[in-house]
Scaffold this motif. Structure first.
Motif, mmCIF file in Angstrom:
data_model
loop_
_atom_site.group_PDB
_atom_site.id
_atom_site.type_symbol
_atom_site.label_atom_id
_atom_site.label_comp_id
_atom_site.label_asym_id
_atom_site.label_seq_id
_atom_site.Cartn_x
_atom_site.Cartn_y
_atom_site.Cartn_z
ATOM 1 N N TYR A 58 4.256 -10.358 6.966
ATOM 2 C CA TYR A 58 4.534 -9.173 7.793
ATOM 3 C C TYR A 58 4.496 -9.549 9.275
ATOM 4 O O TYR A 58 5.308 -9.067 10.072
ATOM 5 N N LEU A 59 3.559 -10.417 9.636
ATOM 6 C CA LEU A 59 3.500 -10.896 11.020
ATOM 7 C C LEU A 59 4.740 -11.724 11.354
ATOM 8 O O LEU A 59 5.284 -11.632 12.459
ATOM 9 N N VAL A 95 5.904 -1.886 10.385
ATOM 10 C CA VAL A 95 5.304 -3.036 9.700
ATOM 11 C C VAL A 95 3.864 -2.711 9.286
ATOM 12 O O VAL A 95 3.429 -3.097 8.202
ATOM 13 N N ALA A 96 3.147 -1.980 10.129
ATOM 14 C CA ALA A 96 1.769 -1.586 9.789
ATOM 15 C C ALA A 96 1.753 -0.705 8.542
ATOM 16 O O ALA A 96 0.889 -0.862 7.670
ATOM 17 N N ARG A 97 2.711 0.212 8.442
ATOM 18 C CA ARG A 97 2.787 1.083 7.256
ATOM 19 C C ARG A 97 3.097 0.266 6.003
ATOM 20 O O ARG A 97 2.502 0.479 4.936
ATOM 21 N N GLU A 98 4.027 -0.687 6.141
ATOM 22 C CA GLU A 98 4.395 -1.518 4.989
ATOM 23 C C GLU A 98 3.228 -2.423 4.561
ATOM 24 O O GLU A 98 2.978 -2.606 3.370
ATOM 25 N N LYS A 138 11.041 -0.363 22.358
ATOM 26 C CA LYS A 138 11.713 -0.930 21.183
ATOM 27 C C LYS A 138 10.697 -1.539 20.206
ATOM 28 O O LYS A 138 10.887 -1.491 18.989
ATOM 29 N N ILE A 139 9.631 -2.131 20.750
ATOM 30 C CA ILE A 139 8.683 -2.876 19.909
ATOM 31 C C ILE A 139 7.741 -1.967 19.129
ATOM 32 O O ILE A 139 7.443 -2.227 17.954
ATOM 33 N N VAL A 140 7.271 -0.887 19.754
ATOM 34 C CA VAL A 140 6.259 -0.041 19.108
ATOM 35 C C VAL A 140 6.722 0.516 17.754
ATOM 36 O O VAL A 140 5.972 0.458 16.769
ATOM 37 N N PRO A 141 7.957 1.061 17.635
ATOM 38 C CA PRO A 141 8.379 1.554 16.314
ATOM 39 C C PRO A 141 8.395 0.446 15.246
ATOM 40 O O PRO A 141 8.087 0.713 14.071
ATOM 41 N N ILE A 142 8.720 -0.776 15.650
ATOM 42 C CA ILE A 142 8.709 -1.903 14.699
ATOM 43 C C ILE A 142 7.271 -2.190 14.260
ATOM 44 O O ILE A 142 6.984 -2.355 13.066
ATOM 45 N N LEU A 143 6.346 -2.220 15.232
ATOM 46 C CA LEU A 143 4.925 -2.425 14.929
ATOM 47 C C LEU A 143 4.419 -1.374 13.946
ATOM 48 O O LEU A 143 3.734 -1.682 12.964
ATOM 49 N N CYS A 183 -0.192 -7.008 25.595
ATOM 50 C CA CYS A 183 -0.319 -6.909 24.135
ATOM 51 C C CYS A 183 -0.125 -5.456 23.727
ATOM 52 O O CYS A 183 -0.620 -4.546 24.402
ATOM 53 N N LEU A 184 0.604 -5.250 22.633
ATOM 54 C CA LEU A 184 0.788 -3.920 22.034
ATOM 55 C C LEU A 184 0.191 -3.961 20.642
ATOM 56 O O LEU A 184 0.436 -4.917 19.894
ATOM 57 N N ALA A 185 -0.601 -2.949 20.278
ATOM 58 C CA ALA A 185 -1.318 -2.990 18.993
ATOM 59 C C ALA A 185 -1.325 -1.628 18.320
ATOM 60 O O ALA A 185 -1.324 -0.583 18.985
ATOM 61 N N VAL A 186 -1.349 -1.670 16.979
ATOM 62 C CA VAL A 186 -1.524 -0.447 16.178
ATOM 63 C C VAL A 186 -2.494 -0.777 15.045
ATOM 64 O O VAL A 186 -2.582 -1.924 14.606
#
Length: 267
Positions: A101-102, A251-254, A243-248, A213-216
Protein backbone atom coordinates in the motif's frame (compact mmCIF):
# COMPACT_ATOMS: atom_id res chain seq x y z
CA UNK A 1 4.27 -26.40 28.18
CA UNK A 2 2.59 -25.76 31.56
CA UNK A 3 -0.96 -26.99 31.89
CA UNK A 4 -3.79 -26.53 34.34
CA UNK A 5 -7.26 -27.87 34.94
CA UNK A 6 -8.45 -25.38 32.29
CA UNK A 7 -6.87 -27.57 29.63
CA UNK A 8 -8.84 -30.60 30.72
CA UNK A 9 -12.18 -28.89 31.38
CA UNK A 10 -12.68 -26.09 28.85
CA UNK A 11 -10.22 -27.01 26.12
CA UNK A 12 -12.11 -30.00 24.80
CA UNK A 13 -15.33 -28.02 24.35
CA UNK A 14 -15.86 -26.78 20.82
CA UNK A 15 -16.51 -23.03 20.51
CA UNK A 16 -19.31 -21.57 18.46
CA UNK A 17 -16.83 -20.72 15.70
CA UNK A 18 -15.56 -24.30 15.53
CA UNK A 19 -12.47 -23.36 17.55
CA UNK A 20 -11.48 -24.24 21.10
CA UNK A 21 -13.61 -22.50 23.71
CA UNK A 22 -10.93 -22.08 26.37
CA UNK A 23 -8.61 -20.42 23.85
CA UNK A 24 -11.31 -17.98 22.80
CA UNK A 25 -12.02 -17.21 26.45
CA UNK A 26 -8.33 -16.76 27.31
CA UNK A 27 -7.74 -14.30 24.47
CA UNK A 28 -10.94 -12.47 25.35
CA UNK A 29 -9.65 -12.05 28.92
CA UNK A 30 -6.28 -10.76 27.66
CA UNK A 31 -8.05 -8.18 25.49
CA UNK A 32 -10.26 -7.13 28.41
CA UNK A 33 -7.13 -6.70 30.53
CA UNK A 34 -5.57 -4.51 27.84
CA UNK A 35 -8.77 -2.42 27.59
CA UNK A 36 -8.68 -1.94 31.38
CA UNK A 37 -5.12 -0.58 31.26
CA UNK A 38 -3.26 -3.87 31.72
CA UNK A 39 -4.13 -4.72 35.33
CA UNK A 40 -7.41 -6.08 36.73
CA UNK A 41 -8.92 -8.14 39.52
CA UNK A 42 -10.75 -11.43 38.97
CA UNK A 43 -14.08 -9.94 40.05
CA UNK A 44 -13.73 -7.16 37.42
CA UNK A 45 -12.99 -9.75 34.72
CA UNK A 46 -15.96 -11.83 35.82
CA UNK A 47 -18.27 -8.80 35.71
CA UNK A 48 -17.10 -7.66 32.25
CA UNK A 49 -16.86 -11.11 30.63
CA UNK A 50 -19.85 -12.81 32.24
CA UNK A 51 -17.73 -15.89 32.98
CA UNK A 52 -17.90 -17.55 36.40
CA UNK A 53 -15.00 -16.88 38.78
CA UNK A 54 -13.76 -20.51 38.91
CA UNK A 55 -13.46 -20.57 35.09
CA UNK A 56 -11.57 -17.26 35.04
CA UNK A 57 -9.29 -18.48 37.84
CA UNK A 58 -8.37 -21.63 35.89
CA UNK A 59 -7.69 -19.69 32.69
CA UNK A 60 -5.61 -17.07 34.49
CA UNK A 61 -3.58 -19.75 36.28
CA UNK A 62 -2.63 -21.21 32.88
CA UNK A 63 -1.78 -17.77 31.46
CA UNK A 64 0.38 -17.03 34.53
CA UNK A 65 2.18 -20.39 34.18
CA UNK A 66 2.93 -19.56 30.52
CA UNK A 67 4.19 -16.03 31.33
CA UNK A 68 1.45 -14.17 29.46
CA UNK A 69 -0.06 -12.84 32.71
CA UNK A 70 1.56 -12.18 36.06
CA UNK A 71 -0.02 -11.96 39.49
CA UNK A 72 0.84 -8.79 41.38
CA UNK A 73 1.58 -8.64 45.14
CA UNK A 74 -1.88 -7.06 45.58
CA UNK A 75 -3.41 -10.25 44.06
CA UNK A 76 -4.52 -8.43 40.92
CA UNK A 77 -3.46 -9.72 37.51
CA UNK A 78 -1.31 -7.84 34.96
CA UNK A 79 -0.34 -8.51 31.36
CA UNK A 80 2.93 -10.44 31.33
CA UNK A 81 6.31 -9.82 29.69
CA UNK A 82 6.01 -12.70 27.18
CA UNK A 83 3.35 -10.68 25.36
CA UNK A 84 5.99 -8.05 24.48
CA UNK A 85 7.78 -10.37 22.06
CA UNK A 86 4.48 -11.29 20.39
CA UNK A 87 3.54 -7.62 20.09
CA UNK A 88 6.91 -6.65 18.63
CA UNK A 89 6.73 -9.44 16.05
CA UNK A 90 3.17 -8.46 15.15
CA UNK A 91 4.24 -4.81 14.72
CA UNK A 92 6.94 -5.86 12.28
CA UNK A 93 4.39 -7.94 10.35
CA UNK A 94 2.03 -4.99 10.26
CA UNK A 95 4.75 -3.07 8.45
CA UNK A 96 5.23 -5.97 6.03
CA UNK A 97 1.51 -6.10 5.22
CA UNK A 98 1.47 -2.33 4.68
CA UNK A 99 4.37 -2.21 2.21
CA UNK A 100 2.34 -2.84 -1.00
CA UNK A 101 0.00 0.00 0.00
CA UNK A 102 2.92 2.32 0.74
CA UNK A 103 4.45 1.38 -2.62
CA UNK A 104 1.24 2.49 -4.28
CA UNK A 105 1.41 5.81 -2.45
CA UNK A 106 4.94 6.34 -3.76
CA UNK A 107 3.83 5.44 -7.28
CA UNK A 108 0.85 7.81 -7.21
CA UNK A 109 2.41 10.75 -5.33
CA UNK A 110 6.12 10.47 -6.14
CA UNK A 111 7.01 10.98 -2.46
CA UNK A 112 8.35 8.72 0.30
CA UNK A 113 5.59 6.80 2.15
CA UNK A 114 5.69 5.79 5.81
CA UNK A 115 3.64 3.83 8.33
CA UNK A 116 3.86 4.58 12.04
CA UNK A 117 2.31 3.28 15.26
CA UNK A 118 1.71 4.86 18.65
CA UNK A 119 3.78 2.82 21.12
CA UNK A 120 3.23 4.12 24.63
CA UNK A 121 4.01 7.85 24.46
CA UNK A 122 6.15 7.57 21.32
CA UNK A 123 5.70 7.23 17.58
CA UNK A 124 7.59 4.33 16.00
CA UNK A 125 8.02 4.00 12.23
CA UNK A 126 7.34 0.37 11.20
CA UNK A 127 7.46 0.60 7.39
CA UNK A 128 8.77 2.88 4.69
CA UNK A 129 8.96 2.85 0.89
CA UNK A 130 11.35 5.54 -0.36
CA UNK A 131 10.66 7.90 -3.22
CA UNK A 132 12.58 7.55 -6.47
CA UNK A 133 13.99 11.04 -5.81
CA UNK A 134 17.13 10.72 -3.76
CA UNK A 135 16.66 12.70 -0.56
CA UNK A 136 17.72 11.47 2.83
CA UNK A 137 15.11 12.29 5.44
CA UNK A 138 14.74 11.91 9.17
CA UNK A 139 12.17 9.11 9.01
CA UNK A 140 13.40 5.51 8.89
CA UNK A 141 12.06 2.15 10.04
CA UNK A 142 12.59 1.60 13.76
CA UNK A 143 13.07 5.29 14.57
CA UNK A 144 11.14 6.56 17.59
CA UNK A 145 10.01 10.17 17.86
CA UNK A 146 7.74 12.26 20.06
CA UNK A 147 4.24 12.83 18.66
CA UNK A 148 4.08 16.63 18.91
CA UNK A 149 6.53 17.28 16.05
CA UNK A 150 5.20 14.82 13.46
CA UNK A 151 2.26 14.55 11.08
CA UNK A 152 1.70 10.91 12.02
CA UNK A 153 1.70 11.91 15.70
CA UNK A 154 -1.06 14.46 15.08
CA UNK A 155 -3.06 11.97 12.99
CA UNK A 156 -2.78 9.30 15.71
CA UNK A 157 -3.75 11.63 18.59
CA UNK A 158 -6.44 13.68 16.82
CA UNK A 159 -9.31 11.80 18.46
CA UNK A 160 -7.71 11.31 21.88
CA UNK A 161 -9.43 13.25 24.72
CA UNK A 162 -7.69 16.57 25.48
CA UNK A 163 -6.84 15.64 29.08
CA UNK A 164 -5.07 12.45 27.89
CA UNK A 165 -3.12 14.44 25.29
CA UNK A 166 -2.07 16.98 27.94
CA UNK A 167 -0.95 14.14 30.24
CA UNK A 168 1.12 12.58 27.43
CA UNK A 169 2.75 15.93 26.60
CA UNK A 170 3.59 16.54 30.25
CA UNK A 171 5.32 13.15 30.37
CA UNK A 172 7.32 13.60 27.15
CA UNK A 173 7.94 17.34 27.20
CA UNK A 174 7.73 19.27 23.93
CA UNK A 175 11.31 19.86 22.78
CA UNK A 176 11.71 21.89 19.57
CA UNK A 177 13.15 19.87 16.68
CA UNK A 178 13.07 23.04 14.53
CA UNK A 179 11.93 26.64 14.93
CA UNK A 180 8.54 25.56 13.50
CA UNK A 181 7.88 22.81 16.11
CA UNK A 182 4.76 23.30 18.24
CA UNK A 183 6.01 23.59 21.84
CA UNK A 184 2.87 24.34 23.87
CA UNK A 185 0.03 21.99 24.83
CA UNK A 186 -2.59 24.58 23.77
CA UNK A 187 -0.91 24.96 20.39
CA UNK A 188 -0.83 21.20 19.88
CA UNK A 189 -4.49 20.78 20.88
CA UNK A 190 -5.42 23.50 18.37
CA UNK A 191 -3.45 21.57 15.72
CA UNK A 192 -5.37 18.38 16.60
CA UNK A 193 -8.67 20.25 16.21
CA UNK A 194 -7.49 21.34 12.74
CA UNK A 195 -6.72 17.68 11.91
CA UNK A 196 -10.24 16.65 12.92
CA UNK A 197 -11.72 19.43 10.74
CA UNK A 198 -9.53 18.75 7.69
CA UNK A 199 -9.38 14.94 7.87
CA UNK A 200 -5.58 14.90 7.61
CA UNK A 201 -2.50 16.12 9.49
CA UNK A 202 0.42 18.27 8.33
CA UNK A 203 3.98 18.49 9.59
CA UNK A 204 5.17 21.75 8.04
CA UNK A 205 8.95 21.86 8.64
CA UNK A 206 8.24 20.91 12.28
CA UNK A 207 10.45 17.80 12.47
CA UNK A 208 12.99 18.72 9.82
CA UNK A 209 13.49 22.03 8.01
CA UNK A 210 12.75 21.73 4.31
CA UNK A 211 10.46 18.70 4.69
CA UNK A 212 6.66 18.60 4.72
CA UNK A 213 4.62 15.56 5.67
CA UNK A 214 0.93 14.73 5.16
CA UNK A 215 -0.61 11.99 7.33
CA UNK A 216 -3.89 10.21 7.98
CA UNK A 217 -4.83 7.56 10.52
CA UNK A 218 -5.75 4.05 9.36
CA UNK A 219 -9.43 3.62 10.32
CA UNK A 220 -10.29 0.74 12.67
CA UNK A 221 -6.70 -0.55 12.69
CA UNK A 222 -6.10 -3.33 15.26
CA UNK A 223 -3.55 -0.98 16.83
CA UNK A 224 -3.40 2.80 16.39
CA UNK A 225 -1.64 3.32 13.04
CA UNK A 226 -1.12 6.13 10.55
CA UNK A 227 0.33 6.43 7.05
CA UNK A 228 2.06 9.45 5.59
CA UNK A 229 3.99 10.85 2.68
CA UNK A 230 6.97 13.11 3.20
CA UNK A 231 9.00 15.14 0.76
CA UNK A 232 10.70 18.48 0.12
CA UNK A 233 8.57 21.48 1.03
CA UNK A 234 9.10 22.76 -2.52
CA UNK A 235 7.25 19.71 -3.92
CA UNK A 236 4.71 19.03 -1.16
CA UNK A 237 3.03 22.39 -1.72
CA UNK A 238 -0.55 23.45 -0.93
CA UNK A 239 -1.52 22.63 -4.53
CA UNK A 240 0.10 19.18 -4.27
CA UNK A 241 -1.65 18.62 -0.91
CA UNK A 242 -5.06 18.91 -2.58
CA UNK A 243 -4.14 16.05 -4.92
CA UNK A 244 -2.25 13.89 -2.40
CA UNK A 245 -4.68 13.86 0.54
CA UNK A 246 -7.52 12.01 -1.27
CA UNK A 247 -4.99 9.35 -2.37
CA UNK A 248 -3.73 9.01 1.23
CA UNK A 249 -7.28 8.66 2.55
CA UNK A 250 -8.21 6.06 -0.08
CA UNK A 251 -5.09 3.95 0.58
CA UNK A 252 -5.73 4.18 4.35
CA UNK A 253 -9.26 2.82 3.84
CA UNK A 254 -7.98 -0.02 1.66
CA UNK A 255 -5.25 -0.87 4.18
CA UNK A 256 -7.86 -0.84 6.95
CA UNK A 257 -9.98 -3.37 5.03
CA UNK A 258 -6.93 -5.58 4.38
CA UNK A 259 -5.93 -5.54 8.06
CA UNK A 260 -9.49 -6.36 9.13
CA UNK A 261 -9.57 -9.32 6.72
CA UNK A 262 -6.21 -10.52 8.06
CA UNK A 263 -7.50 -10.26 11.62
CA UNK A 264 -10.58 -12.28 10.67
CA UNK A 265 -8.51 -14.97 8.96
CA UNK A 266 -9.62 -14.00 5.43
CA UNK A 267 -7.18 -13.70 2.54
Amino acid sequence: MPTSSASTTDAAKPAASGGVQSLERAFDLLERMADAGGEVGLSELSASSGLPLPTIHRLMRTLVACGYVRQQPNRRYALGPRLIRLGESASRLLGTWARPYLARLVEETGETANMALLDGDEIVYVAQVPSKHSMRMFTEVGRRVLPHSTGVGKALLAHTPDDEVRALLSRTGMPAATEKTITTADGFLAALAAVRDAGYAVDDNEQEIGVRCLAVSVPDSPTAAAISISGPAGRVTEAATEKIVPILQQVARELSTALANTANGQH
